[in-house]
Design a protein around this motif. Structure first.
Motif, short mmCIF file in Angstrom:
data_model
loop_
_atom_site.label_atom_id
_atom_site.label_comp_id
_atom_site.label_asym_id
_atom_site.label_seq_id
_atom_site.Cartn_x
_atom_site.Cartn_y
_atom_site.Cartn_z
N UNK A 11 10.36 3.12 -7.30
CA UNK A 11 9.62 4.50 -7.03
C UNK A 11 8.30 4.48 -7.61
N UNK A 12 8.29 4.24 -8.96
CA UNK A 12 7.34 4.38 -9.75
C UNK A 12 6.07 3.54 -9.35
N UNK A 13 6.45 2.28 -9.23
CA UNK A 13 5.33 1.23 -8.79
C UNK A 13 5.02 1.53 -7.11
N UNK A 14 5.89 2.03 -6.68
CA UNK A 14 5.44 2.46 -5.19
C UNK A 14 4.61 3.62 -5.24
N UNK A 15 4.65 4.45 -6.10
CA UNK A 15 3.84 5.85 -6.01
C UNK A 15 2.34 5.28 -6.56
N UNK A 16 2.40 4.23 -7.52
CA UNK A 16 0.96 3.58 -7.73
C UNK A 16 0.46 2.89 -6.69
N UNK A 17 1.33 2.01 -5.98
CA UNK A 17 0.67 1.54 -4.78
C UNK A 17 0.07 2.41 -3.68
N UNK A 18 0.99 3.55 -3.51
CA UNK A 18 0.65 4.41 -2.60
C UNK A 18 -0.74 5.30 -2.82
N UNK A 19 -0.89 5.57 -4.12
CA UNK A 19 -2.05 6.37 -4.39
C UNK A 19 -3.26 5.29 -4.37
N UNK A 20 -3.02 3.97 -4.68
CA UNK A 20 -4.27 3.00 -4.58
C UNK A 20 -4.49 2.89 -3.04
N UNK A 21 -3.60 3.14 -2.02
CA UNK A 21 -3.89 2.82 -0.59
C UNK A 21 -4.49 4.29 -0.18
N UNK A 22 -3.87 5.56 -0.62
CA UNK A 22 -4.44 6.61 -0.16
C UNK A 22 -6.12 6.62 -0.49
N UNK A 23 -6.48 6.13 -1.26
CA UNK A 23 -7.86 6.03 -1.70
C UNK A 23 -8.70 5.25 -0.78
N UNK A 24 -8.19 4.35 0.11
CA UNK A 24 -8.97 3.20 0.52
C UNK A 24 -9.16 3.86 2.22
N UNK A 25 -10.33 3.35 2.84
CA UNK A 25 -10.45 3.80 4.29
C UNK A 25 -9.38 3.37 5.10
N UNK A 26 -9.07 4.01 6.16
CA UNK A 26 -8.17 3.65 7.06
C UNK A 26 -8.21 2.32 7.62
N UNK A 27 -9.55 2.13 8.03
CA UNK A 27 -9.83 0.67 8.34
C UNK A 27 -9.24 -0.50 7.75
N UNK A 28 -9.25 -0.28 6.41
CA UNK A 28 -8.79 -1.31 5.25
C UNK A 28 -7.39 -1.65 5.70
N UNK A 29 -6.79 -0.28 5.82
CA UNK A 29 -5.24 -0.54 6.00
C UNK A 29 -4.83 -0.84 7.51
N UNK A 30 -5.52 -0.75 8.30
CA UNK A 30 -5.40 -0.90 9.73
C UNK A 30 -5.98 -2.36 10.30
N UNK A 31 -6.62 -3.08 9.28
CA UNK A 31 -7.41 -4.23 9.87
C UNK A 31 -6.34 -5.38 9.92
N UNK A 32 -6.29 -6.11 11.16
CA UNK A 32 -5.35 -7.06 11.14
C UNK A 32 -5.81 -8.30 10.39
N UNK A 33 -5.04 -8.69 9.40
CA UNK A 33 -5.20 -9.70 8.30
C UNK A 33 -4.29 -10.86 8.72
N UNK A 34 -3.29 -10.39 9.35
CA UNK A 34 -2.15 -11.40 9.49
C UNK A 34 -1.90 -11.77 11.07
#
Length: 181
Positions: A11-34
């Protein structure tokens, strides 16, 4: 280490991951990388992590409906690039809340109880073994997400278990991630 302590780390590490992801543009999180049939972007992996916890802890261990049933906007989807990150995290928080409730009731007898998941053809696992499977699954996909961030030139959060074991006063002396994160 016991099961609730490991979940606390997650839970603690996912909060840190989520916070980092929330600071990124949506395009980065939605980009087809795989090029996978199931996972193409970071959001796909995030939803998968929550869905696996939901399935194992609610359907298989508690014989209860999946939390996902309360979230019709994400049910039955294969890809999540067009789903707002906030919606994925809202679902995951609901899964987490129910998992926490369940872990609060976990006794030695419950942890040792044998479970035969429907799609495993009668093979039985202990509740404790299945919980650890879920936990390790999340750690593996979190590492995959941090690697995907690095491929895009983004510094991921430092999620090593050891960091979360440091007392607050010792964190001031840790000046860098030895892995270069």
């Amino acid at each position: 280490m016991n099961t609730p302590e490991m979940y606390d780390y997650l839970m603690r590490s996912r909060r840190d991951l989520w916070a980092a992801l929330e600071r990124l543009p949506d395009e980065v999180l939605s980009r087809n990388l795989l090029n996978g049939e199931r996972f193409r972007c970071i959001k796909d992996l995030l939803f998968h992590m929550a869905e696996v916890e939901d399935g194992w802890t609610h359907l298989d261990l508690q014989n209860q409906p999946a939390v996902q049933e309360q979230f019709p906007d994400v049910q039955g989807r294969n890809f999540f690039g067009d789903v707002p990150l906030a919606d994925i995290l809202t679902y995951w928080r609901a899964v987490e809340a129910d998992t926490l409730r369940y872990l609060g009731t976990l006794t030695e007898a419950e942890a040792a109880r044998k479970v035969a998941p429907d799609d495993w053809h009668g093979v039985q696992f202990t509740v404790d073994g299945l919980l650890w499977h879920v936990f390790i699954h999340e750690v593996r996909h979190s590492a995959q997400i941090t690697a995907l961030l690095r491929t895009q030139g983004i510094k991921p959060p430092w999620l090593d278990f050891l960091i979360y074991q440091l007392p607050p006063e010792a964190k001031a002396f840790v000046t860098r991630d030895p892995d270069g994160a």
